[in-house]
Design a protein around this motif. Structure first.
Motif, mmCIF file in Angstrom:
data_model
loop_
_atom_site.group_PDB
_atom_site.id
_atom_site.type_symbol
_atom_site.label_atom_id
_atom_site.label_comp_id
_atom_site.label_asym_id
_atom_site.label_seq_id
_atom_site.Cartn_x
_atom_site.Cartn_y
_atom_site.Cartn_z
ATOM 1 N N VAL A 17 5.077 8.304 6.082
ATOM 2 C CA VAL A 17 3.971 9.410 7.158
ATOM 3 C C VAL A 17 3.262 8.445 5.612
ATOM 4 O O VAL A 17 3.404 8.399 4.345
ATOM 5 N N GLN A 18 2.487 7.621 6.181
ATOM 6 C CA GLN A 18 1.493 6.848 4.970
ATOM 7 C C GLN A 18 -0.289 7.345 5.264
ATOM 8 O O GLN A 18 -0.408 7.535 6.665
ATOM 9 N N ILE A 19 -1.029 6.971 4.659
ATOM 10 C CA ILE A 19 -2.540 7.222 4.681
ATOM 11 C C ILE A 19 -3.405 6.074 4.617
ATOM 12 O O ILE A 19 -2.616 5.026 3.838
ATOM 13 N N LEU A 20 -4.031 5.695 5.256
ATOM 14 C CA LEU A 20 -4.729 4.871 4.810
ATOM 15 C C LEU A 20 -6.529 5.205 4.991
ATOM 16 O O LEU A 20 -7.114 6.311 5.749
ATOM 17 N N ASP A 21 -7.972 4.839 3.896
ATOM 18 C CA ASP A 21 -9.257 5.220 4.521
ATOM 19 C C ASP A 21 -9.659 4.130 5.221
ATOM 20 O O ASP A 21 -9.630 3.120 5.158
ATOM 21 N N LEU A 22 -10.529 4.244 6.041
ATOM 22 C CA LEU A 22 -11.707 3.393 6.652
ATOM 23 C C LEU A 22 -12.721 3.072 6.954
ATOM 24 O O LEU A 22 -13.365 4.413 5.689
ATOM 25 N N LYS A 23 -14.117 1.974 6.301
ATOM 26 C CA LYS A 23 -15.132 2.241 6.140
ATOM 27 C C LYS A 23 -15.377 2.774 6.458
ATOM 28 O O LYS A 23 -15.545 3.475 7.846
ATOM 29 N N ASP A 24 -16.734 3.562 6.028
ATOM 30 C CA ASP A 24 -16.901 5.026 6.834
ATOM 31 C C ASP A 24 -18.831 4.466 7.521
ATOM 32 O O ASP A 24 -20.077 4.601 7.238
ATOM 33 N N ASP A 25 -18.747 4.208 8.800
ATOM 34 C CA ASP A 25 -18.807 3.077 9.912
ATOM 35 C C ASP A 25 -18.688 3.758 10.597
ATOM 36 O O ASP A 25 -17.358 2.736 11.774
ATOM 37 N N PRO A 26 -19.239 4.898 12.169
ATOM 38 C CA PRO A 26 -19.046 4.522 13.388
ATOM 39 C C PRO A 26 -19.023 3.993 14.258
ATOM 40 O O PRO A 26 -17.667 3.996 15.289
#
Length: 121
Positions: A17-26
């Motif tokens: 299980v891994q995590i990643l954040d995306l840019k905060d742009d809808p």
């Protein structure tokens, strides 16, 4: 709320299980999700995932946070599989393409972007 069916295999498996954040742009969040749809996902990427021995790969999103669940055979070696995956057709191009959506270094490899989680329960 519906759950996601889980495939059963006639042999032992293990899960990463891994995590990643995306840019905060809808708009970018929507585009990232669309890019991973069955209609737009690059077939070479799916072929590479299977070729290195990954049985299932799922990505879940809440807001700009992603969780990836990877199921593989019990004898699967993550590091060698990821090294091999990086050399598969169009993999480098895919990483460069999806980097525009991700909140991380544009030159990072997939294994550097996604942070491995440790099971605590």
């Amino acid at each position: 709320m519906k759950g996601t069916p889980v495939k059963k295999y006639p042999f032992a498996t293990k899960r990463y299980v891994q995590i990643l954040d995306l840019k905060d742009d809808p708009a970018m969040l929507e585009a990232y999700e669309r890019q991973h749809s069955r209609e737009e996902m690059w077939p070479e990427i799916m072929e590479g995932i299977r070729a290195v021995g990954i049985l299932e790969m799922e990505i879940y999103r809440t807001g700009r946070h992603l969780v990836m669940i990877v199921e593989a055979p019990a004898d699967f070696d993550w590091n060698s599989a990821m090294s091999r995956l990086a050399t598969m057709p169009r993999q480098a191009e895919w990483e460069a393409h999806v980097a525009q959506f991700q909140s991380c270094d544009d030159n990072a490899t997939s294994d550097q972007k996604w942070q491995m989680m440790e099971r605590i329960f």
